[in-house]
Design a protein around this motif. Structure first.
Motif, short mmCIF file in Angstrom:
data_model
loop_
_atom_site.label_atom_id
_atom_site.label_comp_id
_atom_site.label_asym_id
_atom_site.label_seq_id
_atom_site.Cartn_x
_atom_site.Cartn_y
_atom_site.Cartn_z
N SER A 101 19.19 -12.23 90.43
CA SER A 101 17.75 -11.98 90.55
C SER A 101 16.93 -12.86 89.64
CB SER A 101 17.47 -10.52 90.19
OG SER A 101 16.08 -10.30 90.13
N GLN A 102 15.78 -13.30 90.16
CA GLN A 102 14.81 -13.97 89.31
C GLN A 102 13.61 -13.07 89.03
OE1 GLN A 102 14.49 -17.18 92.60
NE2 GLN A 102 12.51 -17.33 91.57
N MET A 103 13.73 -11.80 89.43
CA MET A 103 12.66 -10.82 89.18
C MET A 103 13.30 -9.45 88.94
SD MET A 103 11.06 -11.38 92.98
CE MET A 103 11.08 -13.17 92.86
N GLY A 125 18.01 -20.18 92.07
CA GLY A 125 17.09 -19.26 92.72
C GLY A 125 16.05 -19.98 93.56
N PHE A 126 15.17 -20.73 92.89
CA PHE A 126 14.18 -21.59 93.56
C PHE A 126 13.18 -20.78 94.39
CE2 PHE A 126 18.42 -23.61 93.46
CZ PHE A 126 18.20 -24.46 92.41
N GLY A 127 13.10 -19.48 94.14
CA GLY A 127 12.16 -18.63 94.88
C GLY A 127 12.85 -17.60 95.75
N CYS A 128 14.14 -17.78 96.03
CA CYS A 128 14.79 -16.89 97.00
C CYS A 128 15.63 -15.79 96.36
CB CYS A 128 15.67 -17.68 97.96
SG CYS A 128 17.20 -18.28 97.26
N MET A 167 9.40 -21.03 98.00
CA MET A 167 10.47 -22.01 97.85
C MET A 167 9.92 -23.11 96.96
SD MET A 167 12.79 -23.71 100.79
CE MET A 167 14.10 -24.88 100.44
N ARG A 168 10.66 -23.43 95.97
CA ARG A 168 10.27 -24.36 94.91
C ARG A 168 8.97 -25.11 95.19
NH1 ARG A 168 14.93 -27.41 91.68
NH2 ARG A 168 13.92 -27.48 89.66
N ALA A 169 7.95 -24.80 94.39
CA ALA A 169 6.60 -25.33 94.56
C ALA A 169 6.06 -25.02 95.95
CB ALA A 169 6.53 -26.81 94.25
N ALA A 184 10.99 -15.04 86.72
CA ALA A 184 11.20 -16.48 86.79
C ALA A 184 10.58 -16.95 88.09
CB ALA A 184 12.69 -16.81 86.73
N GLY A 185 9.29 -17.14 88.08
CA GLY A 185 8.59 -17.58 89.29
C GLY A 185 7.30 -18.24 88.89
N GLY A 186 6.82 -19.12 89.75
CA GLY A 186 5.56 -19.78 89.46
C GLY A 186 5.61 -20.68 88.25
N SER A 187 6.80 -21.10 87.86
CA SER A 187 6.97 -21.98 86.68
C SER A 187 6.26 -21.41 85.46
CB SER A 187 6.43 -23.39 86.97
OG SER A 187 7.18 -24.02 87.97
N GLY A 207 9.43 -26.03 86.09
CA GLY A 207 10.41 -25.67 87.11
C GLY A 207 10.09 -26.24 88.48
N GLU A 208 8.82 -26.32 88.82
CA GLU A 208 8.46 -26.66 90.20
C GLU A 208 7.80 -28.02 90.33
OE1 GLU A 208 7.53 -22.83 92.46
OE2 GLU A 208 7.25 -22.27 90.38
N ILE A 209 7.31 -28.57 89.23
CA ILE A 209 6.62 -29.86 89.33
C ILE A 209 7.56 -30.96 89.83
CG2 ILE A 209 7.05 -30.31 86.85
CD1 ILE A 209 3.98 -31.51 88.83
MO1 MOS Z 1 9.61 -20.33 92.29
S1 MOS Z 1 9.33 -20.82 94.29
O1 MOS Z 1 8.23 -19.47 91.92
O2 MOS Z 1 11.13 -19.64 92.08
#
Ligand code: MOS
Length: 780
Positions: A250-252, A281-284, A389-391, A549-552, A746-748
């Protein structure tokens, strides 16, 4: 509203309010007394030094337990079956053969699943992270081709897989929308992102475009993308009475625990979710159907369950990035300055989720233009819910925008870097806020120097070595700085013989990007202790607070919480120190942590070690918990990470084979906290961008809404042979308005890469590819 909402809405809301200048600039709230943090102004101790991942050795030795490696006594294994129609009902189920198969413990469908509430969909409530607004196993309805419709539990994974294959379903199909043309014919609607319309209008962009002496006006397309973390989704789940324990990926972490607990009506605090290690993870790596199905099956069977998705299962049930069709039109003066910047288009969503691909986000902050029109519309299709999904937004939005910039540069016969610099905004072009820290021109200049851009002949299609055409291209990337509220840190200082150790706990997630290491660096720095004396706790819903862990934004959120907790710790230690301490009478603002203790800021000789303070107070340990401040910096500044990307490609004139031979990312992301893990983050993002440019594409069968390439054999991502040496540099200029001076990284990395590649392909071949991926058939 969730904590995620609050911060993102704050950020998005700011972008809307071009007209209203918000509030006078105020000192950022997390700086005590408004005094800038001395650690931001200079490199200090560990911050900025390359630290190897603290969990690296465990991972290499196989000693780091991932979600599908936990075990419970009596545990059984789950396998899912997926619907094969896009919309309709299950009319009959023949489960006899499956139930009689060896090792089978349970066959669960909507007919026998326990009653469960619909998970609260992302953005609908506090900590709500449900994938879609759909009940799970509560009725006979099918909403997408691939929806889980049965779960088999058996003594082994192989037995479960076998029995699941024996189930027979009959369907009553209903009309569905599985073609893009059909979805558009049904009508489009304004895209919303965290409650805000994805739309901005400044001036009269269409009229300004029509009147501009030089213009480009093009349509760009990006396909669906699926998530492919190296670790497929998995959870190991046990009920203990009315308590639910989930070892998840999990990233959340906290948010998932709460949403799952609510589905089952578990009392608050009785759902424990851990996620110590995550294989990408990358968002998923959030909440999807499988965790809920697994928990339901465990409840029904009275046995602990491991549910590990196959790679196909990830494609069927875990959403990705939806397709886009984007128009970018730019009208410019002969000197290159922009009169009009128009970025509009379409993305698709399901009828049951709320995540359009917000591809205009980066365009809001990148270029000055006298007139701006931005808009995302959405059409609805019967398909798997798409997600982050990443950025999300920027990754595909920068493809359209930055190729258009390159096309305009060619029209104007102006160097594309020079064109970008000529349109560098003085303030946020949409909301009018000042930039907190924007050194993108520095990033361009340093990158151009490093890459060897000077003297480039802009003519396309003229450099050739044998069969190979050679070209170079560049692009800008941006990704917003966020910091979500709700983060807390718990710091415990404990005596261990003559040594004092610190445990720093944050309800955060580590997906493999180095968060736990960076947290240790930041904590060591704040506490004035060697990193070996710091232990970081994370990835456990039992830890107070909620950081995702989201939105960098995670590093900033953790940093703010650690800073707040450290400030509270200093106050607590001064109280414990009492009147006999050399620190007696000092206020918390007057002291800092230094070399294993507290010292007076302007008279470091006046000091006492942590061990001495604790010993005199007859304490073995002291613990403080404190929330990070509200992210007020987002109210006052336009805050972003930036990049300048450079690419060299070689295209075979005979076969169309495309090889990316050089890549350079020149980043401006504030202070880089750990150069070692940051380099990997940037490189990983760039490699993902390379995949987006050259190969990634989910093949969606428009006849029936089924994904046709649900495996890594048919959905291509870069392998080592596809990836050149990737050079990474950064400005390392700290942002005085963020914790530690850092921006998210993370996303840039992914943003802008596809455009840099496409622009290099044009330079090599003279062929302008406006629809991703750039496969060789498009170059012949
Ligand atoms: Mo990122 S798409 O907020 O893991």
């Amino acid at each position: 509203m969730s904590i995620v909402d609050t911060a993102k809405q704050a950020a998005q809301g700011l972008m809307q309010g071009a007209m209203e200048k918000l509030v006078p600039l105020a000192p950022d709230s997390w700086i005590p007394g408004g005094v800038p943090d001395p650690l931001i102004a200079r490199k200090h101790g560990l911050i900025g030094t390359p630290v190897s991942r603290l969990d690296g050795a465990l991972k290499v030795k196989g000693a780091a337990p991932f979600a599908a490696e936990f075990r419970f006594d009596g545990m059984v294994f789950a396998a899912l079956r997926y619907a094969t129609i896009a919309r309709g009902r299950i009319s009959a189920i023949d489960g006899g053969a499956a139930e009689a198969a060896p090792g089978v413990v349970l066959v669960m469908t909507h007919l026998n699943a326990p009653p469960m509430k619909t998970p609260a969909v992302f953005g609908s409530g506090p900590n709500a992270v449900g994938p879609a607004d759909l009940p799970i196993f509560q009725d006979d309805r099918i909403h997408w081709n691939g929806q889980p419709i049965a779960c088999v539990l058996a003594q082994t994974q192989e037995q479960a897989d076998h029995a699941a294959a024996l189930l027979r379903f009959s369907y009553a199909e209903e009309p569905s929308t599985t073609t893009l043309a059909g979805a558009k014919a049904n009508g489009t609607e304004q895209g919303m992102f965290f409650g805000q319309p994805l739309r901005n209008d400044i001036g009269e962009a269409e009229a300004a475009l029509a009147a501009a002496p030089v213009k480009v006006d093009r349509t760009y397309r990006t396909p669906r993308h699926n998530h492919n973390p190296i670790e497929p989704h998995a959870a190991t789940i046990a009920w203990a009475g009315d308590e639910l324990l989930i070892h998840d990926a999990s990233q959340m972490v906290t948010q998932q625990a709460q949403t799952i607990g609510d589905v089952f009506g578990v009392a608050e605090g009785k759902t424990r979710l851990t996620s110590p290690y995550v294989g990408g993870g990358f968002g998923c790596k959030g909440l999807w159907d499988h965790q809920i199905i697994g928990a339901a099956a465990a409840k029904l069977a009275g046995r602990p369950v491991r549910i590990a998705l196959s790679r196909e299962g990830v494609y069927r049930t875990v959403g990705g990035r939806s397709l886009t069709e984007q128009r970018v039109a730019i009208g410019a003066q002969r000197d290159g300055t922009f009169d009009a910047l128009i970025h509009t288009g379409l993305s698709v969503m399901t009828p049951h989720n709320n995540m359009p691909e917000p591809f205009i986000l980066g365009t809001r902050c990148t270029y000055a233009a006298r007139h701006i029109a931005l808009k995302v519309e959405v059409a609805r299709m019967n398909m798997l819910a798409n997600t982050f999904m990443r950025a999300p937004g920027e990754a595909v939005g920068t493809f359209a925008l930055e190729v258009a910039i390159d096309e305009l540069a060619a029209e104007l016969a102006i160097d594309p870097i020079e064109l970008r610099i000529r349109n560098e905004p003085e303030q946020d072009p949409v909301n009018g806020l000042p930039f907190s820290s924007r050194h993108i021109v520095t990033a361009w200049r340093q990158g151009a120097e490093r890459f060897g851009w000077a003297g480039r002949d802009a003519t396309p299609g003229v450099r050739r070595e044998g069969e190979w055409l050679i070209g170079t291209g560049c692009a800008t990337g941006t990704y917003p700085y966020y910091r979500m509220p709700g983060g807390e840190a718990r710091i415990t200082l404990a005596r261990d013989g003559a040594t004092v150790r610190a445990t720093v706990e944050v309800a955060a997630a580590e997906m493999g990007m180095g968060t736990s290491t960076t947290t240790a660096i930041v904590a060591a720095e704040r506490l004035g202790l060697p990193i070996a004396q710091i232990e970081v706790g994370y990835g456990d819903s039992a830890i107070p607070g909620a950081i995702m862990a989201g939105g960098s934004q995670q590093t900033a959120a953790i940093g703010a919480a650690v800073i707040a907790a450290h400030n509270a710790l200093v106050a607590e230690l001064l109280t414990l120190a009492g009147n006999d301490s050399p620190l007696a009478g000092l206020s918390p603002d007057e002291v800092a942590s230094d070399d294993g203790g507290l010292a007076k800021r302007d008279d470091p000789a006046r000091r006492e070690s942590y061990g001495s303070i604790l010993a005199r107070a007859q304490r073995d340990s002291v613990t403080v918990t404190k929330a990070g401040s509200m992210p007020l910096e987002l109210m006052h500044w336009s805050m972003h990470s930036h990049s300048a990307l450079f690419c060299e490609v070689r295209v075979n004139a005979v076969t169309g084979e495309l090889r990316v031979s050089r890549l350079l990312g020149s980043f401006d992301c504030g202070r880089i906290l750990n150069p070692k893990t940051a380099t990997s983050q940037f490189r990983g993002g760039i490699i993902m961008g390379l995949g987006m440019a050259l190969m990634e594409e989910t093949q969606f069968d428009e006849r029936n809404g089924r994904i046709m390439n649900p495996s890594l054999a048919e959905y291509h991502i870069p392998v080592h042979m596809d990836v050149p040496e990737i050079d990474v540099i950064w400005t390392d200029i700290p942002d005085p308005h963020t914790p530690m001076g850092a921006h998210g990284i993370g996303e840039i990395g992914i943003t802008g890469v596809a455009a840099a590649v496409a622009n290099a392909v044009w330079h090599a071949t003279g062929k302008r590819v406006r629809d991703l991926p750039i496969t060789l058939d498009k170059l012949l």
